[in-house]
Write an enzyme that holds these catalytic residues in place. Structure first.
Site, PDB file in Angstrom:
ATOM      1  N   LYS A 111      -0.344   7.126   8.877  1.00 61.88           N
ATOM      2  CA  LYS A 111      -1.486   6.434   9.458  1.00 61.88           C
ATOM      3  C   LYS A 111      -1.690   5.058   8.807  1.00 61.88           C
ATOM      4  O   LYS A 111      -1.415   4.915   7.612  1.00 61.88           O
ATOM      5  CB  LYS A 111      -2.705   7.320   9.188  1.00 61.88           C
ATOM      6  CG  LYS A 111      -4.028   6.882   9.728  1.00 61.88           C
ATOM      7  CD  LYS A 111      -5.063   7.925   9.297  1.00 61.88           C
ATOM      8  CE  LYS A 111      -6.422   7.635   9.857  1.00 61.88           C
ATOM      9  NZ  LYS A 111      -7.022   6.415   9.318  1.00 61.88           N
ATOM     10  N   LYS A 154       1.189   3.652   2.712  1.00 57.29           N
ATOM     11  CA  LYS A 154       2.639   3.607   2.906  1.00 57.29           C
ATOM     12  C   LYS A 154       3.279   2.468   2.117  1.00 57.29           C
ATOM     13  O   LYS A 154       4.238   2.657   1.381  1.00 57.29           O
ATOM     14  CB  LYS A 154       3.004   3.379   4.383  1.00 57.29           C
ATOM     15  CG  LYS A 154       2.640   4.488   5.320  1.00 57.29           C
ATOM     16  CD  LYS A 154       3.019   4.138   6.746  1.00 57.29           C
ATOM     17  CE  LYS A 154       2.262   2.949   7.305  1.00 57.29           C
ATOM     18  NZ  LYS A 154       0.811   3.154   7.394  1.00 57.29           N
ATOM     19  N   LYS A 204       1.633  -6.270  10.145  1.00 58.76           N
ATOM     20  CA  LYS A 204       0.785  -6.821   9.068  1.00 58.76           C
ATOM     21  C   LYS A 204       1.603  -7.667   8.086  1.00 58.76           C
ATOM     22  O   LYS A 204       1.058  -8.458   7.325  1.00 58.76           O
ATOM     23  CB  LYS A 204       0.109  -5.683   8.287  1.00 58.76           C
ATOM     24  CG  LYS A 204      -1.181  -5.190   8.918  1.00 58.76           C
ATOM     25  CD  LYS A 204      -2.021  -4.386   7.931  1.00 58.76           C
ATOM     26  CE  LYS A 204      -1.364  -3.081   7.543  1.00 58.76           C
ATOM     27  NZ  LYS A 204      -2.082  -2.231   6.624  1.00 58.76           N
ATOM     28  N   ASP A 240       0.640   5.760  13.923  1.00 58.12           N
ATOM     29  CA  ASP A 240      -0.031   7.051  13.990  1.00 58.12           C
ATOM     30  C   ASP A 240       0.783   7.990  14.865  1.00 58.12           C
ATOM     31  O   ASP A 240       0.762   9.191  14.709  1.00 58.12           O
ATOM     32  CB  ASP A 240      -1.426   6.891  14.600  1.00 58.12           C
ATOM     33  CG  ASP A 240      -2.391   6.242  13.620  1.00 58.12           C
ATOM     34  OD1 ASP A 240      -1.906   5.593  12.673  1.00 58.12           O
ATOM     35  OD2 ASP A 240      -3.599   6.383  13.796  1.00 58.12           O
TER      36      ASP A 240
HETATM   37  P1  ADP Z   1      -0.553   1.173   4.594  1.00 60.13           P
HETATM   38  O1  ADP Z   1       0.696   0.467   4.241  1.00 60.13           O
HETATM   39  O2  ADP Z   1      -0.341   2.628   4.899  1.00 60.13           O
HETATM   40  O3  ADP Z   1      -1.329   0.499   5.695  1.00 60.13           O
HETATM   41  P2  ADP Z   1      -1.447   0.273   1.991  1.00 60.13           P
HETATM   42  O4  ADP Z   1      -0.285   0.680   1.149  1.00 60.13           O
HETATM   43  O5  ADP Z   1      -1.559  -1.154   2.349  1.00 60.13           O
HETATM   44  O6  ADP Z   1      -1.527   1.166   3.315  1.00 60.13           O
HETATM   45  O7  ADP Z   1      -2.740   0.786   1.198  1.00 60.13           O
HETATM   46  C1  ADP Z   1      -4.050   0.539   1.636  1.00 60.13           C
HETATM   47  C2  ADP Z   1      -4.951   0.347   0.423  1.00 60.13           C
HETATM   48  O8  ADP Z   1      -5.026   1.572  -0.322  1.00 60.13           O
HETATM   49  C3  ADP Z   1      -4.437  -0.715  -0.543  1.00 60.13           C
HETATM   50  O9  ADP Z   1      -5.491  -1.518  -0.951  1.00 60.13           O
HETATM   51  C4  ADP Z   1      -3.869   0.093  -1.707  1.00 60.13           C
HETATM   52  O10 ADP Z   1      -3.982  -0.563  -2.938  1.00 60.13           O
HETATM   53  C5  ADP Z   1      -4.736   1.337  -1.677  1.00 60.13           C
HETATM   54  N1  ADP Z   1      -4.036   2.512  -2.249  1.00 60.13           N
HETATM   55  C6  ADP Z   1      -2.928   3.105  -1.775  1.00 60.13           C
HETATM   56  N2  ADP Z   1      -2.575   4.147  -2.543  1.00 60.13           N
HETATM   57  C7  ADP Z   1      -3.491   4.231  -3.536  1.00 60.13           C
HETATM   58  C8  ADP Z   1      -3.698   5.115  -4.658  1.00 60.13           C
HETATM   59  N3  ADP Z   1      -2.887   6.145  -4.897  1.00 60.13           N
HETATM   60  N4  ADP Z   1      -4.749   4.875  -5.468  1.00 60.13           N
HETATM   61  C9  ADP Z   1      -5.586   3.841  -5.230  1.00 60.13           C
HETATM   62  N5  ADP Z   1      -5.453   2.989  -4.210  1.00 60.13           N
HETATM   63  C10 ADP Z   1      -4.429   3.176  -3.359  1.00 60.13           C
HETATM   64 MG    MG Z   2       1.533  -1.183   5.143  1.00 65.33          MG
END
Ligand code: ADP
Ligand code: MG
Length: 270
Positions: free
Chosen positions: A9, A14, A40, A126
């Site tokens: 999601k 990720k 993004k 998703d």
């Molecule tokens: P996605 O790639 O799935 O859209 P992101 O990796 O960009 O998501 O993460 C979204 C937010 O959540 C970021 O600000 C990231 O720092 C935070 N985040 C992800 N994993 C963790 C974790 N284990 N602990 C704290 N913050 C986290």
């Molecule tokens: Mg991402």
């Protein structure tokens, strides 16, 4: 060569997890390439210390008709990790998924994967549909990991992704290697994710706790592997890379109906 894809999601973690796993693999001496397949374009930020200055589709647009080289598309990241962002149309214009197909075809034609040990695709979705299915539909990736928290809608997305994976896994080489739990402070979260993974016919390969340290490193534009190599949280990512490296548990997932998922979540809810 290990060909890995992370699905999950939006906002679930990720890219953060992918960047940390790439960094951990590179510390194991592997030649690593991470490819962001999300409009993004922020998949590789923690490895580059900034948002990638250009994407494959940006360069395509600018250099149309002229000779493209791999050097135009690859940005050198932390510890020599090759960082690529597929790119996409501007928000509100066109299909984000279609660009992924074009970008990956271009990379393949330029032999981007000839001398790497680990390729990690970080894919938005998703639901595994259209362009976002390309990494697994066209055989770019052979191992899939779904990142999820214990929140209902994250599990709902993971189950939907499993439906898509099921279709491709049944007929091809791609298989589900596990669920990567990324904590959101949900009650009995690790137990719930373990049960969810088992119900899908796979494993919970890691449970990464939610941690302020990740946030702190992110502010400093780094992974924890670079920013705080000795932190407890860092070891979770190092262990995950090792577990992915030696994983032998690959499955065709068995997704469930939404009502069954609701019941499962309810069981662990109080
Ligand atoms: P996605 O790639 O799935 O859209 P992101 O990796 O960009 O998501 O993460 C979204 C937010 O959540 C970021 O600000 C990231 O720092 C935070 N985040 C992800 N994993 C963790 C974790 N284990 N602990 C704290 N913050 C986290
Ligand atoms: Mg991402």
């Amino acid at each position: 060569m290990k060909k890995i894809a992370f699905y999950g999601k939006g906002g679930i973690g990720k890219s953060t997890t992918a960047a940390h796993v790439s960094a951990a693999f590179s510390q194991m001496g592997r030649r690593v390439c991470q490819i962001g397949c999300d409009p993004k374009n922020d998949s590789t930020r923690l490895l580059l210390g900034r948002i990638a200055p250009s994407t494959v589709l940006d360069v395509e647009r600018v250099k149309k008709g002229t000779q493209l080289t791999l050097g135009d598309l690859v940005h050198m990241g932390w510890n020599g990790i090759r960082c690529i962002e597929a790119g996409g149309p501007d928000p509100g214009v066109g299909c984000a998924g279609r660009g992924i197909n074009v970008a990956l075809e271009r990379l393949k034609a330029l032999h981007a994967f000839d001398d790497v040990d680990v390729v990690l695709y970080d894919v938005l979705g998703d639901v595994v549909c259209g362009g976002f299915a390309v990494p697994i539909r066209e055989g770019y990736a052979s191992e899939i990991y779904i990142v999820s928290s214990g929140e209902l809608m994250s599990l709902y997305a993971a189950n939907n992704i499993a439906k898509g994976v099921c279709r491709f896994a049944a007929r091809g080489e791609v298989k589900l290697g596990g669920i990567i739990g990324n904590g959101r402070d949900v009650l009995h979260e690790e137990e719930l994710l373990t049960a969810f993974a088992a119900r899908l016919g796979t494993q919970l390969i890691a449970y990464i706790p939610r941690s302020r340290a990740v946030h702190e490193a992110e502010i400093h534009r780094q992974t924890l592997i670079a920013y705080a190599p000795d932190a407890e949280q860092t070891q979770c990512y190092v262990q995950l890379a090792k577990d992915i490296d030696r994983n032998e548990h690959f499955a065709v997932p068995t997704p469930m109906a939404f009502e069954e998922l609701e019941d499962l979540v309810e069981q662990y809810g109080d």
